[in-house]
Design a protein around this motif. Sequence first.
Motif, PDB file in Angstrom:
ATOM      1  N   LEU A  86     -54.670   6.268 142.407  1.00 28.51           N
ATOM      2  CA  LEU A  86     -54.913   7.493 143.053  1.00 28.51           C
ATOM      3  C   LEU A  86     -56.302   7.668 143.791  1.00 28.51           C
ATOM      4  CD1 LEU A  86     -54.192  10.621 143.724  1.00 28.51           C
ATOM      5  CD2 LEU A  86     -55.138  11.112 141.442  1.00 28.51           C
ATOM      6  N   LEU A  87     -57.185   7.014 142.935  1.00 27.65           N
ATOM      7  CA  LEU A  87     -58.605   6.946 143.783  1.00 27.65           C
ATOM      8  C   LEU A  87     -58.602   6.080 145.107  1.00 27.65           C
ATOM      9  CD1 LEU A  87     -61.687   6.854 143.546  1.00 27.65           C
ATOM     10  CD2 LEU A  87     -61.551   4.639 142.401  1.00 27.65           C
ATOM     11  N   ILE A  88     -57.904   5.098 145.297  1.00 22.34           N
ATOM     12  CA  ILE A  88     -57.556   4.394 146.319  1.00 22.34           C
ATOM     13  C   ILE A  88     -56.978   5.122 147.551  1.00 22.34           C
ATOM     14  CG2 ILE A  88     -56.532   2.255 147.572  1.00 22.34           C
ATOM     15  CD1 ILE A  88     -56.855   0.833 145.015  1.00 22.34           C
ATOM     16  N   ASP A  89     -55.744   5.920 147.247  1.00 23.27           N
ATOM     17  CA  ASP A  89     -55.282   6.633 148.129  1.00 23.27           C
ATOM     18  C   ASP A  89     -56.130   7.889 148.659  1.00 23.27           C
ATOM     19  OD1 ASP A  89     -52.438   7.999 148.858  1.00 23.27           O
ATOM     20  OD2 ASP A  89     -53.350   9.665 147.890  1.00 23.27           O
ATOM     21  N   ARG A  90     -57.033   8.390 147.811  1.00 21.49           N
ATOM     22  CA  ARG A  90     -57.977   9.336 148.219  1.00 21.49           C
ATOM     23  C   ARG A  90     -59.047   8.686 148.964  1.00 21.49           C
ATOM     24  NH1 ARG A  90     -56.339  13.456 149.278  1.00 21.49           N
ATOM     25  NH2 ARG A  90     -54.572  11.906 149.819  1.00 21.49           N
ATOM     26  N   CYS A  91     -59.378   7.497 148.683  1.00 23.67           N
ATOM     27  CA  CYS A  91     -60.278   6.745 149.645  1.00 23.67           C
ATOM     28  C   CYS A  91     -59.878   6.548 150.836  1.00 23.67           C
ATOM     29  CB  CYS A  91     -60.842   5.470 148.807  1.00 23.67           C
ATOM     30  SG  CYS A  91     -61.973   5.688 147.519  1.00 23.67           S
ATOM     31  N   ILE A  92     -58.565   6.225 150.879  1.00 24.52           N
ATOM     32  CA  ILE A  92     -57.756   5.785 152.413  1.00 24.52           C
ATOM     33  C   ILE A  92     -57.945   6.998 153.055  1.00 24.52           C
ATOM     34  CG2 ILE A  92     -55.776   5.221 153.434  1.00 24.52           C
ATOM     35  CD1 ILE A  92     -55.242   3.365 151.130  1.00 24.52           C
ATOM     36  N   ALA A  93     -57.488   8.091 152.670  1.00 20.32           N
ATOM     37  CA  ALA A  93     -57.668   9.513 153.122  1.00 20.32           C
ATOM     38  C   ALA A  93     -58.977   9.845 153.640  1.00 20.32           C
ATOM     39  CB  ALA A  93     -57.267  10.659 152.373  1.00 20.32           C
ATOM     40  N   HIS A  94     -60.189   9.647 152.791  1.00 13.84           N
ATOM     41  CA  HIS A  94     -61.445   9.774 153.217  1.00 13.84           C
ATOM     42  C   HIS A  94     -61.975   8.860 154.493  1.00 13.84           C
ATOM     43  CE1 HIS A  94     -65.761  10.558 152.851  1.00 13.84           C
ATOM     44  NE2 HIS A  94     -66.055   9.522 152.848  1.00 13.84           N
ATOM     45  N   GLU A  95     -61.366   7.383 154.359  1.00 13.15           N
ATOM     46  CA  GLU A  95     -61.729   6.597 155.277  1.00 13.15           C
ATOM     47  C   GLU A  95     -60.760   6.876 156.573  1.00 13.15           C
ATOM     48  OE1 GLU A  95     -61.813   2.456 153.632  1.00 13.15           O
ATOM     49  OE2 GLU A  95     -60.950   1.733 155.580  1.00 13.15           O
ATOM     50  N   PHE A  96     -59.813   7.586 156.684  1.00  5.77           N
ATOM     51  CA  PHE A  96     -59.145   8.218 157.886  1.00  5.77           C
ATOM     52  C   PHE A  96     -59.868   9.109 158.507  1.00  5.77           C
ATOM     53  CE2 PHE A  96     -54.920   5.924 156.858  1.00  5.77           C
ATOM     54  CZ  PHE A  96     -54.720   5.166 157.859  1.00  5.77           C
ATOM     55  N   ALA A  97     -60.200   9.994 157.474  1.00  2.79           N
ATOM     56  CA  ALA A  97     -60.977  11.149 158.166  1.00  2.79           C
ATOM     57  C   ALA A  97     -62.441  10.716 158.586  1.00  2.79           C
ATOM     58  CB  ALA A  97     -61.229  12.319 157.022  1.00  2.79           C
ATOM     59  N   LYS A  98     -63.022   9.948 158.061  1.00  2.13           N
ATOM     60  CA  LYS A  98     -64.183   9.508 158.552  1.00  2.13           C
ATOM     61  C   LYS A  98     -64.155   8.555 160.060  1.00  2.13           C
ATOM     62  CE  LYS A  98     -68.874   8.932 157.827  1.00  2.13           C
ATOM     63  NZ  LYS A  98     -69.616  10.151 157.569  1.00  2.13           N
ATOM     64  N   TYR A  99     -62.869   7.895 159.946  1.00  2.00           N
ATOM     65  CA  TYR A  99     -62.697   6.908 161.052  1.00  2.00           C
ATOM     66  C   TYR A  99     -62.674   7.899 162.272  1.00  2.00           C
ATOM     67  CZ  TYR A  99     -60.955   3.637 164.476  1.00  2.00           C
ATOM     68  OH  TYR A  99     -60.868   2.552 165.261  1.00  2.00           O
ATOM     69  N   ASP A 100     -61.650   8.864 162.049  1.00  2.00           N
ATOM     70  CA  ASP A 100     -61.449   9.963 163.257  1.00  2.00           C
ATOM     71  C   ASP A 100     -62.552  10.799 163.814  1.00  2.00           C
ATOM     72  OD1 ASP A 100     -58.613   8.926 163.201  1.00  2.00           O
ATOM     73  OD2 ASP A 100     -58.085  10.586 161.889  1.00  2.00           O
ATOM     74  N   ALA A 101     -63.398  11.098 162.734  1.00  2.00           N
ATOM     75  CA  ALA A 101     -64.582  11.799 163.139  1.00  2.00           C
ATOM     76  C   ALA A 101     -65.626  11.065 163.770  1.00  2.00           C
ATOM     77  CB  ALA A 101     -65.303  12.615 161.777  1.00  2.00           C
ATOM     78  N   THR A 102     -65.674   9.916 163.639  1.00  2.00           N
ATOM     79  CA  THR A 102     -66.747   9.058 164.200  1.00  2.00           C
ATOM     80  C   THR A 102     -66.371   8.222 165.164  1.00  2.00           C
ATOM     81  OG1 THR A 102     -66.384   7.451 162.529  1.00  2.00           O
ATOM     82  CG2 THR A 102     -68.197   9.054 162.200  1.00  2.00           C
ATOM     83  N   ARG A 103     -65.038   7.605 165.220  1.00  2.00           N
ATOM     84  CA  ARG A 103     -64.604   6.931 166.472  1.00  2.00           C
ATOM     85  C   ARG A 103     -63.292   7.272 166.992  1.00  2.00           C
ATOM     86  NH1 ARG A 103     -64.232   1.243 163.217  1.00  2.00           N
ATOM     87  NH2 ARG A 103     -63.716   0.555 165.159  1.00  2.00           N
ATOM     88  N   GLY A 104     -62.625   8.461 166.511  1.00  2.00           N
ATOM     89  CA  GLY A 104     -61.337   8.868 167.090  1.00  2.00           C
ATOM     90  C   GLY A 104     -61.277   9.462 168.317  1.00  2.00           C
TER      91      GLY A 104
END
Length: 115
Positions: A97-115
């Motif tokens: 679950l931690l990894i799943d939530r970390c992936i969601a965080h990483e996608f959100a961060k990617y999209d906010a900064t590089r999307g």
Amino acid sequence: MTSPAAVAARSVDIDDRKAPEDCATMVDVRQGVDALDRALVTLLAERQRYMDAAARIKPNRDAVFDQARIDDVVAKVLAAAEPAGLSPDIAEPVWRLLIDRCIAHEFAKYDATRG
Ligand SMILES: O=C(O)C(=O)C[C@]1(C(=O)O)C=C[C@@H](O)C=C1
């Protein structure tokens, strides 16, 4: 709603708790659990910042989800859990679950900064 001051007044320093084997009351138990939870929050916040770094460093968005690396992380956690005395029935679902939530965080961060 509990005020921050009330929470602070109840708090126990990580080094100022009784070992589980030395607990005699549920107050002792809960002070120990609360102290460890605060330490875990600090560690998880640092883990989250590595996701921010990954979102900055990975070559492209497709690299955010990496099944081989997920399998590697879970295998390493289970290998560390065994000698530490942490049940795999706790470790495996918590880390998945931690990894799943970390992936969601990483996608959100990617999209906010590089999307
Ligand atoms: O190792 C990575 O590539 C990470 O971004 C870390 C992490 C994790 O939470 O452990 C998150 C996303 C990846 O899909 C795999 C693992």
